[in-house]
Scaffold this motif. Structure first.
Motif, PDB file in Angstrom:
ATOM      1  N   ASN A  67      12.560   6.871  46.631  1.00 21.45           N
ATOM      2  CA  ASN A  67      11.357   6.417  47.021  1.00 21.45           C
ATOM      3  C   ASN A  67      10.323   7.144  46.499  1.00 21.45           C
ATOM      4  O   ASN A  67       9.069   6.735  46.128  1.00 21.45           O
ATOM      5  CB  ASN A  67      11.186   6.414  48.804  1.00 21.45           C
ATOM      6  CG  ASN A  67      12.474   5.556  49.089  1.00 21.45           C
ATOM      7  OD1 ASN A  67      13.299   5.897  50.232  1.00 21.45           O
ATOM      8  ND2 ASN A  67      12.718   4.118  48.860  1.00 21.45           N
ATOM      9  N   TRP A  68      10.481   8.287  46.702  1.00 15.09           N
ATOM     10  CA  TRP A  68       9.304   9.486  46.321  1.00 15.09           C
ATOM     11  C   TRP A  68       8.937   9.197  44.822  1.00 15.09           C
ATOM     12  O   TRP A  68       7.753   9.305  44.373  1.00 15.09           O
ATOM     13  CB  TRP A  68       9.835  10.783  46.734  1.00 15.09           C
ATOM     14  CG  TRP A  68       8.969  11.791  46.220  1.00 15.09           C
ATOM     15  CD1 TRP A  68       7.666  12.150  46.837  1.00 15.09           C
ATOM     16  CD2 TRP A  68       9.072  12.926  45.395  1.00 15.09           C
ATOM     17  NE1 TRP A  68       6.994  13.374  46.256  1.00 15.09           N
ATOM     18  CE2 TRP A  68       8.025  13.691  45.168  1.00 15.09           C
ATOM     19  CE3 TRP A  68      10.108  13.241  44.354  1.00 15.09           C
ATOM     20  CZ2 TRP A  68       7.733  14.684  44.195  1.00 15.09           C
ATOM     21  CZ3 TRP A  68      10.069  14.250  43.496  1.00 15.09           C
ATOM     22  CH2 TRP A  68       8.838  14.972  43.263  1.00 15.09           C
ATOM     23  N   VAL A  69       9.972   9.254  44.003  1.00 14.61           N
ATOM     24  CA  VAL A  69       9.680   8.878  42.513  1.00 14.61           C
ATOM     25  C   VAL A  69       9.163   7.697  42.305  1.00 14.61           C
ATOM     26  O   VAL A  69       7.895   7.923  41.550  1.00 14.61           O
ATOM     27  CB  VAL A  69      11.242   9.268  41.616  1.00 14.61           C
ATOM     28  CG1 VAL A  69      10.813   8.818  40.327  1.00 14.61           C
ATOM     29  CG2 VAL A  69      11.827  10.633  41.676  1.00 14.61           C
ATOM     30  N   ALA A  70       9.584   6.572  42.968  1.00 20.01           N
ATOM     31  CA  ALA A  70       8.866   5.494  42.630  1.00 20.01           C
ATOM     32  C   ALA A  70       7.336   5.589  42.895  1.00 20.01           C
ATOM     33  O   ALA A  70       6.555   5.015  42.344  1.00 20.01           O
ATOM     34  CB  ALA A  70       9.626   4.414  43.361  1.00 20.01           C
ATOM     35  N   GLU A  71       6.790   6.214  44.284  1.00 18.74           N
ATOM     36  CA  GLU A  71       5.757   6.306  44.658  1.00 18.74           C
ATOM     37  C   GLU A  71       4.798   6.987  43.845  1.00 18.74           C
ATOM     38  O   GLU A  71       3.722   6.737  43.716  1.00 18.74           O
ATOM     39  CB  GLU A  71       5.608   6.669  46.331  1.00 18.74           C
ATOM     40  CG  GLU A  71       6.234   5.511  47.419  1.00 18.74           C
ATOM     41  CD  GLU A  71       6.403   6.258  48.702  1.00 18.74           C
ATOM     42  OE1 GLU A  71       5.997   7.490  48.765  1.00 18.74           O
ATOM     43  OE2 GLU A  71       6.986   5.503  49.413  1.00 18.74           O
ATOM     44  N   GLU A  72       5.411   8.178  43.319  1.00 16.33           N
ATOM     45  CA  GLU A  72       4.439   8.852  42.452  1.00 16.33           C
ATOM     46  C   GLU A  72       4.502   8.405  41.074  1.00 16.33           C
ATOM     47  O   GLU A  72       3.314   8.564  40.415  1.00 16.33           O
ATOM     48  CB  GLU A  72       5.426  10.317  42.062  1.00 16.33           C
ATOM     49  CG  GLU A  72       5.560  11.260  43.558  1.00 16.33           C
ATOM     50  CD  GLU A  72       3.964  11.529  44.041  1.00 16.33           C
ATOM     51  OE1 GLU A  72       3.382  12.181  43.368  1.00 16.33           O
ATOM     52  OE2 GLU A  72       3.922  11.463  45.355  1.00 16.33           O
ATOM     53  N   LEU A  73       5.387   7.708  40.512  1.00 16.13           N
ATOM     54  CA  LEU A  73       5.023   6.971  39.250  1.00 16.13           C
ATOM     55  C   LEU A  73       4.021   5.940  39.676  1.00 16.13           C
ATOM     56  O   LEU A  73       3.331   5.662  38.473  1.00 16.13           O
ATOM     57  CB  LEU A  73       6.355   6.299  38.739  1.00 16.13           C
ATOM     58  CG  LEU A  73       7.417   7.362  38.295  1.00 16.13           C
ATOM     59  CD1 LEU A  73       8.668   6.496  37.930  1.00 16.13           C
ATOM     60  CD2 LEU A  73       7.041   8.083  37.073  1.00 16.13           C
ATOM     61  N   ALA A  74       3.831   5.281  40.607  1.00 16.82           N
ATOM     62  CA  ALA A  74       2.907   4.395  40.686  1.00 16.82           C
ATOM     63  C   ALA A  74       1.511   4.623  41.104  1.00 16.82           C
ATOM     64  O   ALA A  74       0.403   4.334  41.377  1.00 16.82           O
ATOM     65  CB  ALA A  74       3.324   3.329  41.886  1.00 16.82           C
ATOM     66  N   SER A  75       1.581   6.007  41.472  1.00 19.41           N
ATOM     67  CA  SER A  75       0.248   6.777  41.930  1.00 19.41           C
ATOM     68  C   SER A  75      -0.827   6.982  40.614  1.00 19.41           C
ATOM     69  O   SER A  75      -0.398   6.759  39.633  1.00 19.41           O
ATOM     70  CB  SER A  75       0.518   8.034  42.580  1.00 19.41           C
ATOM     71  OG  SER A  75       0.937   8.912  41.820  1.00 19.41           O
ATOM     72  N   GLU A  76      -1.975   7.354  40.964  1.00 20.77           N
ATOM     73  CA  GLU A  76      -2.941   7.669  39.937  1.00 20.77           C
ATOM     74  C   GLU A  76      -2.720   8.768  39.177  1.00 20.77           C
ATOM     75  O   GLU A  76      -2.908   8.987  38.080  1.00 20.77           O
ATOM     76  CB  GLU A  76      -4.492   7.537  40.540  1.00 20.77           C
ATOM     77  CG  GLU A  76      -5.404   7.477  39.521  1.00 20.77           C
ATOM     78  CD  GLU A  76      -6.790   7.197  39.963  1.00 20.77           C
ATOM     79  OE1 GLU A  76      -7.757   7.426  39.509  1.00 20.77           O
ATOM     80  OE2 GLU A  76      -6.967   6.593  41.449  1.00 20.77           O
TER      81      GLU A  76
END
Length: 989
Positions: free
Chosen positions: A894-903
């Motif tokens: 989850n964390w990697v996915a969210e970080e990849l989607a962040s600015e």
């Protein structure tokens, strides 16, 4: 007429126009926010409220200033698509956001984009159900391919989109199964139809012939069966036809040759039969892929006149006859693979006339004659394999020195002559296989210059002379096989410099002199056969340090005492035919002579015997004490009877193993038992896992709650023994033996001194020692190869079910081993596919468990792939699978996915201990990890593909696409091999 009465009206119109422009500006700024576009993003400085929307990069307006096109393909954006606001752009005709990293659903708000003519959302990570598309009647191009959509696709809604010219939905393998969509028959304007990897079944409909505008037709990698309908011959405009990897049967239909504009044809990996006569009319072919079918008959001679043909793959069929002499001589030919057929005649001489050929693969046929001299000048060749034919004559000298060749395989032919000294210039040569021929002369000393050599097999020839002294320069050499030649002279001491050697076979020669002690310094040597030679002297004591699974020194002239560490029953036959050898342990060898009674040796022997007797007495007293204690506790247990079963060549004493089970020897705790360190003599250290076969009475309450995961030690023991006793792979931990009794079982493994990957990444001591990037890549690649073997290399696939960093152990050189098979299951294989395993207990470790456990009990190899993806994330980020920083109920995925989607920059995901120069590589590995941890199992790559992807990172190659299929020589080809898709992968066989 006065102007004053109409001024208010003009003003109102101006205000209305300004409001519309402001609205569109706000919509685009909203899109910017959703896609994480910053004004500092190169090329997007114009996306601000200070500019007109028509001046935004990627935006096109009409003459009235209304936005008509949004084209942001391939910009690498993250985030979601705000369809609700975007579809308020009333003139929008093109929305192209493909080849980004977008997530989220395609919402029903897409219905409001009624003027859309071009919708491209391909190559993203969009999820959920695709909504009804029928309101979008103006669409001409619809591209939703390569996403992660699920559920039932709204096929019926396509029937209204009669203006469609391109329909591309492929690579969405998570969609529900469906027959070939009937609604497509209404789309008579289609020129491109891409339906590959869509879980389609049923048969190809006959109405496919009505789509006469088709130029590109692809429905590969599905489950389509039946025959190719003859109506397909109506598609006279077809440029590309990709129907591989289905279950198609029957013959190529009559009239197929009418597809005279066909350039790319791939019908490989089906069950097609019959002859290839229709192919002779397809004169514009550039790439012809028909491998792995049941075609028979001859290759049409007309193929020799095809002026554009550069790729030809016909391997694994039943074809016969001669190949056209002029085959491949007109265009810039790329490769030929006609292996595993019954072809006869000569090899076409001019396939490298244009100097561009990469692969010549003609193994396992009945070709005869000589190798044409022209191939000695084909400097582009990377793979040259003509093994298992009836070829003869001498090898053109230039072939030995080809600068780019990775493999030369001439095995099992009638070749003669010598290895040319130019072989020293073959700087890319990894594998030299020329066994079972009639080669003569010496192995040239120049071979030491081929520094990339990994495998040499020149067995069953007539080579003479001695082994070149410079052989020690081959630092990457893993195996050498010189069996059954006329080689004489000594074994060069420099052989000990080939530290990568795992297999040495010098059997049946005339090699003389002593066995060099340096052989005992080869850390990876597993197989050693020096039998049937003229070796003399003593067996070097250094051999006892080797971890051999096979040893053969028989039929030589060796003398002296056989070292005690290898005087074990499993090696007994290794010493026959050496009259000068003696041993205290090997029955058929003469006993080594005893020293006089008064000698120090005799005294030493008596002292050892006395100590052994004392030890036996002590053990006996201990067992008596334990027995009495049990009786005094009210227990009347039977006497323990230990059963020892050996699986590899290692002599152990069960008492030594049993005595190691004490707290001071504890080195780890596995999923099914504690692990202890044990010294078994001769400097050999092993690891011993203790698996209780009965639940502890104190733990019955907990055991009842945890079910089989806790109390079925016997099941976990059986799983581990069944799995590991049959496995032989360098990246899977070695199981030496088992020691069992009624109450417990002990498994004896090789000892891995550098602990686990978890220890190195996540413990204080491990973090102090560090783990450089090169080691991390090698660990990832080695562990992937171990799992690939379990999934693809065994008779039946083995599912590990507990892949995690603590179950990846590291040896002295940080080479990884997959360990702890207590939860492993062997899957059935049948019906052309891999079965799944149904478990009513969630197996594995929290943080590594694949999400399909949440909605189905059925799991397969893709569950291991998910867990391995988590391990890759650990290697790149340095983070644990579960950390408080991720948030409640979230893990590293989850964390990697969210970080990849962040600015923010994705570089921040990379472990700070990884140097700057390696961070781009680290991000490539992270990308592989993301693919492995896709929510839908169907979207995850196989472990075989994961290995290939990691090899590209390890060897500095560029990842182009993830669309692979196996070739006949167990390597990988890209889908469109005719195009430059990056370097090919090398398979070490």
């Amino acid at each position: 007429m006065s102007l004053f009465p109409i001024l208010p009206l003009l003003l109102l119109c101006l205000l209305a126009g300004g409001t519309a422009a402001d609205t569109e500006l706000q919509i685009l700024l909203n899109l910017k926010s959703s896609l994480k576009i910053s004004t500092t993003t190169p090329g997007f400085e114009s996306w601000s409220s200070d500019h007109s929307p028509c001046n935004f990069s990627g935006i096109v307006c009409d003459s009235t200033g209304s936005v008509t096109e949004i084209n942001l393909n391939g910009k690498g954006f993250h985030g979601t698509i705000p369809f609700q606001s975007v579809c308020q752009l009333t003139s929008l005709s093109k929305l192209a956001l493909g080849s980004n990293n977008l997530t989220g659903d395609v919402t029903a708000d897409i219905h409001n984009c009624t003027k859309l003519q071009h919708l491209d959302l391909a190559f993203n990570f969009l999820t959920g159900n695709v909504p009804d598309l029928s309101p979008l009647t103006g669409l001409r191009i619809l591209n939703l391919s390569m996403n992660t959509f699920s559920g039932q696709f709204p096929w019926d809604s396509l029937g209204n989109l009669t203006d469609l010219v391109a329909l591309r939905l492929g690579d969405n393998g998570g969609l529900d199964p469906s027959p070939f969509p009937e609604s497509v028959r209404n789309l008579t304007k289609l020129s491109s139809l891409y339906l590959s990897v869509l879980n389609l079944n049923g048969e190809i409909p006959s109405w496919i012939g009505d789509l006469t505008a088709l130029v590109d037709l692809e429905f590969a990698d599905n489950k389509i069966s039946g025959v190719i309908p003859p109506e397909i011959s109506k598609l006279r405009n077809l440029y590309q036809l990709e129907i591989y990897n289905n279950s198609l049967t029957g013959e190529i239909p009559a009239g197929f040759g009418n597809l005279s504009n066909l350039v790319f044809l791939d019908a490989s990996q089906n069950q097609l039969s019959g002859n290839l006569s229709e192919i002779r009319f397809l004169t514009k072919l550039v790439s012809l892929q028909l491998f792995m079918n049941g075609f028979s008959g001859e290759v049409p001679q007309e193929l020799g006149e095809f002026r554009e043909l550069v790729n030809l793959s016909l391997y694994t069929n039943q074809l016969s006859g001669e190949l056209p002499e002029k085959l491949g001589s007109w265009a810039k030919f790329n490769f030929i693979d006609v292996s595993t057929n019954s072809f006869t005649g000569k090899i076409p001489p001019d396939m490298c006339r244009q100097g561009t050929m990469l692969k010549l693969l003609m193994l396992e046929n009945k070709f005869s004659g000589e190798i044409p001299a022209s191939y000695g000048n084909c400097t582009t060749l990377e793979r040259f394999r003509v093994n298992n034919n009836s070829l003869s004559g001498e090898i053109p000298a230039g072939i030995w020195s080809l600068p780019n060749v990775n493999i030369i395989d001439l095995t099992t032919n009638n070749f003669e002559g010598q290895i040319d000294s130019g072989i020293g210039k073959a700087g890319s040569l990894h594998q030299l296989f020329i066994a079972s021929n009639q080669f003569t002369g010496k192995i040239p000393p120049e071979i030491a210059g081929a520094s990339s050599l990994v495998s040499i097999d020149v067995s069953f020839n007539q080579f003479s002379g001695s082994i070149p002294e410079g052989i020690g320069e081959l630092k990457q050499l893993a195996s050498i096989d010189l069996e059954n030649n006329l080689i004489s002279g000594p074994i060069p001491d420099s052989l000990g410099g080939c530290t990568a050697l795992s297999s040495v076979n010098l059997r049946k020669n005339s090699i003389s002199g002593p066995i060099p002690a340096s052989i005992g310094q080869l850390p990876n040597l597993n197989f050693l056969d020096l039998s049937d030679n003229k070796l003399s002297g003593q067996i070097p004591a250094s051999l006892v340090s080797l971890k051999l699974s096979s040893l053969n020194l028989s039929n030589n002239q060796l003398e002296g005492e056989v070292p005690a560490a290898i005087s074990i029953p499993v090696f007994n036959e290794s010493f026959i035919g050496n009259p000068g050898l003696c041993s205290y342990d090997v029955d058929f060898l003469r006993q080594c002579s005893s020293e006089p009674e008064s000698s120090p040796a005799r005294f030493h022997t008596l002292l050892v015997c006395l100590l052994v007797a004392c030890a036996i007495l002590l053990v006996s007293l201990t067992l008596i004490t334990i027995s009495r204690k049990r009786k005094s506790d009210g227990h009347n247990h039977p006497k323990l009877s230990w059963d020892v079963k050996s699986f590899r060549k290692l002599t152990v004493n069960e008492n030594t193993i049993i005595d190691s089970i004490k707290p001071e020897n504890l080195i780890g705790k596995g999923g099914s038992g504690n692990v202890y360190r044990a010294a078994v003599g001769n400097g050999i250290i092993v690891a011993v896992k203790h698996i209780p076969l009965r639940p502890d009475p104190e733990d019955r309450g907990t055991a009842a709650m945890l079910g089989e995961k806790r109390i079925n030690g016997s099941r976990e023991f059986d799983a581990e023994v069944t799995t590991l006793s049959a496995i032989r792979h360098v990246n899977v931990v070695k199981l030496y033996c088992s020691v069992t009794c009624e109450e417990a079982s002990l498994l004896v493994y090789e000892y891995l001194p550098n602990g686990s990957l978890w220890d190195r990444l996540h413990t204080c001591e491990g973090e102090k020692l560090g783990l450089d990037w090169e080691a991390r890549v090698e660990i990832a690649l080695g562990a992937a190869r171990g799992l690939e073997y379990l999934h693809h290399g065994c008779d039946r696939p083995i599912l590990h079910r507990d892949v995690k960093s603590s179950n990846i152990l590291l040896d002295e050189q940080f080479k990884p081993r997959i360990a702890d098979f207590g939860l492993a299951r062997i899957l059935r294989s049948g019906g052309g596919g891999r079965d799944s395993f149904s478990s009513h207990v969630v197996a594995g470790t929290y943080g590594y468990i694949a999400p399909e456990y949440a909605y189905t009990w059925k799991v397969n190899e893709k569950s291991d792939v998910y867990s391995f993806g988590v391990v890759l994330m650990e290697l790149v980020t340095g983070k644990r699978p579960i950390e408080p920083m991720y948030g409640e109920g979230k893990d590293i995925v989850n964390w990697v996915a969210e970080e990849l989607a962040s600015e923010g920059s994705v570089i921040k995901l990379v472990d700070k201990k990884i140097p700057e120069w390696a961070k781009d590589e680290a991000l490539k590995v992270l990308r592989i990890a993301v693919l492995c941890t896709m929510k839908l199992p169907a979207m995850r790559p196989t472990m075989r593909t994961v290995v290939h992807l990691l090899e590209e990172v390890a060897f500095g190659r560029v990842i182009i696409r993830l669309d692979f299929k196996n070739g006949s020589d167990n390597k990988v080809e890209s889908r469109f091999s005719v195009e430059e898709k990056g370097d090919e992968f090398l398979n070490s066989m």
